[in-house]
Design an enzyme around this catalytic site. Structure first.
Site, short mmCIF file in Angstrom:
data_model
loop_
_atom_site.label_atom_id
_atom_site.label_comp_id
_atom_site.label_asym_id
_atom_site.label_seq_id
_atom_site.Cartn_x
_atom_site.Cartn_y
_atom_site.Cartn_z
N GLU A 48 0.82 -1.21 0.00
CA GLU A 48 0.00 0.00 0.00
C GLU A 48 0.85 1.26 0.00
O GLU A 48 0.52 2.24 -0.68
CB GLU A 48 -0.94 -0.03 1.21
CG GLU A 48 -2.01 -1.11 1.09
CD GLU A 48 -2.61 -1.54 2.41
OE1 GLU A 48 -3.63 -2.25 2.39
OE2 GLU A 48 -2.04 -1.19 3.47
N ASP A 65 -6.26 -4.49 11.28
CA ASP A 65 -7.33 -3.69 11.86
C ASP A 65 -7.14 -3.53 13.36
O ASP A 65 -7.35 -2.45 13.93
CB ASP A 65 -8.69 -4.35 11.58
CG ASP A 65 -8.90 -4.63 10.09
OD1 ASP A 65 -8.54 -3.76 9.28
OD2 ASP A 65 -9.41 -5.70 9.76
#
Length: 258
Positions: A147, A229
């Site tokens: 990313e 997360d």
């Protein structure tokens, strides 16, 4: 004092990713968490089959308007993760901007969930939205290596590359950048993952400096989902106690995941 988080990310019926991975640990640590589910899926998309719904920008706006009409749209943190819809992600940017205007000290923690290991698992049209609109709004950014490479259009082959990529991400907006996982070799051997972080600190005279951190984390011989997360949520939690001590933040986050 009450500390309230608006968490906008995925929900699954089976398993623990997105809000199901992040909300409860934050609540255990004393945070009030308001959750908006960007998607509602039967299970995470790593399965052979999955079913469910994707929240639209209009539906997100309707939920937020309901909160606002009751004058309870006051937050200390915003946490965002998985999203599949371009207009939805753009609406998230508008909401964060409005919340920051109401509370200039609000901290936005963004996990730019787009893919891993060289492949995107969200629509490619989301990349320019993250790069041009989301990242400049973020205070804390937690990309993985893939990313970070997407956001900067720069390959990470060495630790020097990683440092330069983190500096490029700083220039885009975030004061804190954590590369949550990389393929860089660990000095301790192939049974360790390398985590890198950088925090830019602005001094009272207007000058800035940055603190760079490297951690080698033991690999666990198992497959997990939702750890990114959870890590972003824990980073948010410990930021409240140690806002200018990245080394302490990452050590606490690492210890909770081991």
């Amino acid at each position: 004092m009450e500390c309230r988080v608006l968490s906008i990310q995925s929900h699954v019926v089976r398993g623990y990713v997105g809000n199901k991975s992040a909300a409860f640990p934050l609540q255990v640590l004393g945070f009030e968490v308001d959750s908006i589910n960007s998607v509602q899926f039967s299970n995470h998309t790593g399965y052979a089959h999955w079913k469910g719904q994707v929240l639209t920008a209009e539906e997100l706006n309707e939920l937020y308007e309901g909160i606002k009409l009751n004058n309870v749209n006051h937050y200390d943190y915003v946490l965002t993760g998985y999203s599949r819809d371009k207009s939805f992600l753009e609406m998230v940017v508008d909401i964060v901007a409005e919340l920051k205007k109401a509370n200039p000290s609000l901290v936005y923690v963004c996990d730019p969930v787009m893919g891993d290991h060289g492949a995107m698992y969200v629509p490619e049209i989301l990349l320019p939205v993250y790069r041009d609109k989301v990242v400049p709004m973020a205070d804390i950014l937690t990309p993985n290596q893939f990313e970070a490479e997407l956001l900067t259009d720069r390959k990470m082959k060495t630790e020097k590359d990683a440092v330069e990529i983190m500096d490029m991400l700083h220039q885009m907006g975030p004061e804190t950048v954590v590369l949550t996982s990389t393929d860089l070799p660990s000095k301790l051997g192939d049974q360790f993952l390398v985590l890198l972080g950088s925090q830019r600190i602005v001094k009272p005279d207007g000058t800035s400096s940055s603190q760079k951190i490297r951690m080698d984390i033991p690999k666990v011989d198992a497959v997990f989902v939702g750890t990114g997360d959870l890590f972003a949520a824990m980073l948010l939690a410990w930021t409240r106690q140690h806002p200018k001590n990245l080394k302490r933040l990452l050590a606490l986050g690492r210890d909770l995941l081991l």
